[in-house]
Motif scaffolding. Structure first.
Motif, PDB file in Angstrom:
ATOM      1  N   LYS A   1      34.933  41.197   1.000  1.00 25.28           N
ATOM      2  CA  LYS A   1      35.282  39.794   1.234  1.00 25.28           C
ATOM      3  C   LYS A   1      35.972  39.624   2.572  1.00 25.28           C
ATOM      4  N   ASP A   2      36.750  40.630   2.957  1.00 33.71           N
ATOM      5  CA  ASP A   2      37.462  40.586   4.228  1.00 33.71           C
ATOM      6  C   ASP A   2      36.499  40.507   5.397  1.00 33.71           C
ATOM      7  N   LEU A   3      35.500  41.403   5.352  1.00 34.28           N
ATOM      8  CA  LEU A   3      34.612  41.501   6.503  1.00 34.28           C
ATOM      9  C   LEU A   3      33.462  40.512   6.444  1.00 34.28           C
ATOM     10  N   PHE A   4      32.895  40.326   5.272  1.00 29.07           N
ATOM     11  CA  PHE A   4      31.670  39.523   5.205  1.00 29.07           C
ATOM     12  C   PHE A   4      31.795  38.230   4.420  1.00 29.07           C
ATOM     13  N   GLY A   5      32.965  37.910   3.903  1.00 33.50           N
ATOM     14  CA  GLY A   5      33.135  36.614   3.285  1.00 33.50           C
ATOM     15  C   GLY A   5      32.761  36.573   1.822  1.00 33.50           C
ATOM     16  N   GLU A   6      32.900  35.370   1.242  1.00 31.16           N
ATOM     17  CA  GLU A   6      32.695  35.239  -0.198  1.00 31.16           C
ATOM     18  C   GLU A   6      31.251  35.464  -0.613  1.00 31.16           C
ATOM     19  N   VAL A   7      30.334  35.110   0.267  1.00 26.98           N
ATOM     20  CA  VAL A   7      28.913  35.255  -0.081  1.00 26.98           C
ATOM     21  C   VAL A   7      28.571  36.711  -0.342  1.00 26.98           C
TER      22      VAL A   7
END
Lengths: 170, 124
Positions: free
Chosen positions: B49-55
């Motif tokens: 989630k940190d690097l690539f987000g919620e998706v």
């Protein structure tokens, strides 16, 4: 030739509240979109999309927004737009959503699309019109749009159409 | 009698497998830190989630086995998400303020390949 290619996303801000459109500001909107991309696509998405990102055109009366982003990452920006659910201004929250109308490679193609779209919207407004005074004003705008072919005349027209749209929705 | 002509048939396995399996081990700078399976999975998802987000935090990621003593696990991820998971594990630096690092021991599209590792082979 070697140049940076961009994609221009033409979006419309749809909201129940008429004050929402008037409180549109390009810096606030740019910040909101960047925050949404950071939330949805993470650090990678935020960095990738913010290089060529800009709010190029904003019309507070019609709620039309033109965003620019790099061609390699335009899908990240496009997919983050549905996650914007409200617009915040001076402590007031207005629920709204972004409707993407057109994706173009240049501002000119987006402008051509916007002109045709506004013409069609005027005809729809004419059908749904109830007040006689408004009906005459819209009919005048429609005939003017058919006769005039200069772009400056049509830009005025889209502003007028927007004001009548704002009145008609209230 | 002449031998019957042998017919050759070549079977090429072109379908890439849907999942990739990773054997990973978590190392902490100081000893004495323990995680249970749920906390381990939470750590993986927060790294994504940190690097690539919620998706991409919602990628179908499974922890197939987990050993609490050695902090090693076998993960399964769909093949399109392998690069994203591996890069987010690489960039994960700390858990609750304590420095840690993920060591990726083996990656394979077949789970059977993770059962034997020639690097850990001990010759007597």
């Amino acid at each position: 030739m070697v140049r940076f290619k961009h994609r221009y996303l033409l979006c419309e801000l749809v909201s129940d509240d008429p004050r929402c459109r008037l409180s549109l500001d390009d810096r606030v909107l740019g910040g909101l979109i960047r925050d949404t991309i950071a939330r949805v696509h993470g650090t990678f998405g935020a960095a990738a999309c913010s290089i060529g990102f800009a709010v190029r055109y904003l019309n507070a009366y019609t709620g039309i927004v033109l965003l620019r982003c790099r061609k390699e990452f335009y899908q990240l920006v496009w997919s983050a737009l549905p996650f914007i659910t409200y617009l915040e201004n001076k402590g007031h929250r207005y629920p709204c959503f972004f409707n993407t109308l057109h994706v173009g490679g240049t501002i000119r193609t987006c402008q051509k699309f916007l002109i045709q779209y506004n013409r069609r919207q005027l005809l729809i407004l004419l059908q749904n019109c109830t007040d006689e005074g408004e009906r005459e004003a819209i009919q005048k705008s429609v005939t003017r749009s058919c006769l005039l072919e200069e772009e400056s005349g049509e830009e005025e027209l889209s502003d007028n159409g927007g004001e009548e749209a704002a009145e008609a929705t209230e | 009698m002449p031998a019957p002509a042998t017919t050759y048939e070549r079977v090429v396995y072109k379908n890439p497998s849907e999942y990739h399996y990773m054997k990973v081990c978590l190392e902490f700078q100081d000893r004495g830190v323990g995680l249970n399976a749920a906390q381990f999975k939470q750590l993986l998802i927060s790294a994504l989630k940190d690097l690539f987000g919620e998706v991409d935090a919602a990628l179908p990621l499974d922890v197939l086995t987990y050993e609490e003593k050695t902090l090693s696990a076998i993960l399964r991820i769909c093949s399109s998400g392998l690069v994203k998971l591996w890069s987010s594990l690489t960039l994960l630096g700390s858990y609750k303020g304590k420095k840690c690092a993920f060591r990726v021991i083996q990656v394979s599209p077949f789970l059977l390949a993770l059962s034997g590792n020639s690097r850990e082979l001990v010759l007597d």
